[in-house]
Design a protein around this motif. Sequence first.
Motif, mmCIF file in Angstrom:
data_model
loop_
_atom_site.group_PDB
_atom_site.id
_atom_site.type_symbol
_atom_site.label_atom_id
_atom_site.label_comp_id
_atom_site.label_asym_id
_atom_site.label_seq_id
_atom_site.Cartn_x
_atom_site.Cartn_y
_atom_site.Cartn_z
ATOM 1 N N GLY A 224 0.845 -1.197 0.000
ATOM 2 C CA GLY A 224 0.000 0.000 0.000
ATOM 3 C C GLY A 224 0.874 1.239 0.000
ATOM 4 O O GLY A 224 1.800 1.354 -0.789
ATOM 5 N N ARG A 236 -8.226 8.307 3.211
ATOM 6 C CA ARG A 236 -7.200 8.565 2.213
ATOM 7 C C ARG A 236 -6.036 7.568 2.313
ATOM 8 O O ARG A 236 -5.043 7.714 1.606
ATOM 9 C CB ARG A 236 -6.653 9.999 2.384
ATOM 10 C CG ARG A 236 -7.677 11.099 2.192
ATOM 11 C CD ARG A 236 -8.106 11.206 0.732
ATOM 12 N NE ARG A 236 -6.972 11.526 -0.135
ATOM 13 C CZ ARG A 236 -6.545 12.764 -0.370
ATOM 14 N NH1 ARG A 236 -7.155 13.796 0.199
ATOM 15 N NH2 ARG A 236 -5.537 12.977 -1.182
ATOM 16 N N LYS A 238 -3.925 3.933 2.180
ATOM 17 C CA LYS A 238 -3.777 2.633 1.531
ATOM 18 C C LYS A 238 -3.006 1.757 2.516
ATOM 19 O O LYS A 238 -1.803 1.535 2.392
ATOM 20 C CB LYS A 238 -3.036 2.754 0.205
ATOM 21 C CG LYS A 238 -3.817 3.523 -0.861
ATOM 22 C CD LYS A 238 -3.069 3.543 -2.184
ATOM 23 C CE LYS A 238 -3.870 4.301 -3.255
ATOM 24 N NZ LYS A 238 -3.146 4.331 -4.550
ATOM 25 N N ALA A 313 -8.103 -5.188 -5.045
ATOM 26 C CA ALA A 313 -8.640 -4.181 -5.961
ATOM 27 C C ALA A 313 -9.536 -3.188 -5.221
ATOM 28 O O ALA A 313 -9.451 -1.969 -5.440
ATOM 29 C CB ALA A 313 -9.420 -4.865 -7.074
ATOM 30 N N THR A 314 -10.362 -3.698 -4.335
ATOM 31 C CA THR A 314 -11.262 -2.840 -3.568
ATOM 32 C C THR A 314 -10.485 -1.891 -2.651
ATOM 33 O O THR A 314 -10.838 -0.713 -2.503
ATOM 34 C CB THR A 314 -12.221 -3.699 -2.729
ATOM 35 O OG1 THR A 314 -12.964 -4.564 -3.594
ATOM 36 C CG2 THR A 314 -13.180 -2.834 -1.929
ATOM 37 N N GLU A 315 -9.437 -2.410 -2.051
ATOM 38 C CA GLU A 315 -8.647 -1.611 -1.102
ATOM 39 C C GLU A 315 -7.580 -0.765 -1.793
ATOM 40 O O GLU A 315 -6.843 -0.027 -1.126
ATOM 41 C CB GLU A 315 -7.980 -2.549 -0.076
ATOM 42 C CG GLU A 315 -8.954 -3.295 0.805
ATOM 43 C CD GLU A 315 -9.739 -2.371 1.711
ATOM 44 O OE1 GLU A 315 -9.134 -1.457 2.309
ATOM 45 O OE2 GLU A 315 -10.980 -2.551 1.812
ATOM 46 N N GLN A 316 -7.461 -0.917 -3.095
ATOM 47 C CA GLN A 316 -6.502 -0.151 -3.902
ATOM 48 C C GLN A 316 -5.050 -0.357 -3.434
ATOM 49 O O GLN A 316 -4.281 0.586 -3.259
ATOM 50 C CB GLN A 316 -6.865 1.343 -3.893
ATOM 51 C CG GLN A 316 -8.206 1.648 -4.560
ATOM 52 C CD GLN A 316 -8.502 3.132 -4.601
ATOM 53 O OE1 GLN A 316 -8.419 3.828 -3.589
ATOM 54 N NE2 GLN A 316 -8.829 3.636 -5.789
ATOM 55 N N VAL A 317 -4.732 -1.628 -3.226
ATOM 56 C CA VAL A 317 -3.357 -2.009 -2.887
ATOM 57 C C VAL A 317 -2.857 -3.002 -3.931
ATOM 58 O O VAL A 317 -3.647 -3.633 -4.645
ATOM 59 C CB VAL A 317 -3.273 -2.648 -1.481
ATOM 60 C CG1 VAL A 317 -3.619 -1.635 -0.406
ATOM 61 C CG2 VAL A 317 -4.172 -3.880 -1.379
ATOM 62 N N GLU A 318 -1.547 -3.120 -4.019
ATOM 63 C CA GLU A 318 -0.961 -4.081 -4.941
ATOM 64 C C GLU A 318 -0.815 -5.436 -4.245
ATOM 65 O O GLU A 318 -0.616 -5.508 -3.032
ATOM 66 C CB GLU A 318 0.406 -3.603 -5.422
ATOM 67 C CG GLU A 318 0.340 -2.313 -6.232
ATOM 68 C CD GLU A 318 1.714 -1.843 -6.660
ATOM 69 O OE1 GLU A 318 2.689 -2.615 -6.496
ATOM 70 O OE2 GLU A 318 1.819 -0.694 -7.146
#
Length: 417
Positions: A224, A236, A238, A313-318
């Motif tokens: 994140g 805001r 990650k 994908a939902t949490e916007q992390v790799e």
Amino acid sequence: MIEQIQLVNIERLMNTIEESAKIGQLDQGGIGRLALTDEDKHMRDLFIHWLESTGLTVRVDDFGNIYGRREGKNSEAAAVLIGSHLDTQPEGGRYDGILGVLSGLEVLKVLQENDIELERAIELVCFTNEEGARFEPPILGAGGLAGVFNEDFVFTRQDQDGKVFLDELQRIGYHGSKENRADNIYSYLELHIEQGPVLEHEQLDIGIVTGIQGMNWLEVKVTGQADHAGPTPMNRRKDALMAAAKMMLEIKETIKKQDDEATATVGRLTLLPNSINCVPGEAVFSVDIRHSVDAVREHLLETVKQKICMIAATEQVELEVNQIWETPASYFSTELIQCISDSADQLGYSHRQMISGAGHDAKYMSKLAPTAMIFVPSVEGKSHCQEEFTTQEAIEKGANVLLNVVRKLAGEHVPAY
């Protein structure tokens, strides 16, 4: 058939277990004896002393596996192998693996002191790095012997400090010869604690193991953004750890919905920056998935991967998922299973057949010869912890079964596989 039931000397066996427990002893009675450490060397040296004082011929192979051999009347006949391992988890118990090796030693002592001549040779083996607590994957010694892992793979494994398997094997003086590997094997038999609660719950003396679950080990890396714990608004962030936590919970629920046998375990977790006032920017955790039906295990593996990808994908992390180790389910010899059952009946011990949820050296030895395992109860099912305990009565019964099955297998009238 066994003409006369033979019994072990349980006081001597318990004393041997107590001597082992002093090497790497921890404050709550457990053992910390990782593979190829100084503590492991101390235990190996003592074990070889015990083998030699029992009158056995000792050798060490290139993987560090130690063998003690008692010759049979027929030098050409394939040998009966018994054994397990002497390395432990960082905070392990005093019976896991150790019981199989030291009960095997007691079996050979009984045969020696009673001048019991058998047709086949018997070899007691202590395998290297069964636990995998220091060098991954586990079961390296037996896996190397069985050809599951090649020499280069085994020798180049590194621990978390970057120390290399072969270097450490040589450092403690246990890099033996390839010519010393076991061959011409008639059967392999391993006595072990159950490491689960079933036998105790059902008040049974002996578990007769029909096979071992297949397993997958994964390493999941969630990336994140590291941020300050104060100024960064919650909406805001990650946060790699929060995303990883959701993944762990989803893995648990996925496995629970499958059946009563399937298991998944997150046993290791590391964070960066790993500071109290920082939002974690990276979380790395392990996943261990097990089932005795390979198709089920493979389905669960794919389902878990899909679900944690959706969370990422939902949490916007790799997300990065790497497989550390995979091994299919193993199934043991029906003839040996029957032999154990017959011996337990003859001794008057209650028993049941069961699958093993834990991996053992027998898993890979089954690729070389007919194989089976004998389980004895674990109090409250505890293992891989200092509280691990098995009663003297249970140990005595398991060792007696081992002794009498070995006599059957190594005797003059043995079944043809």
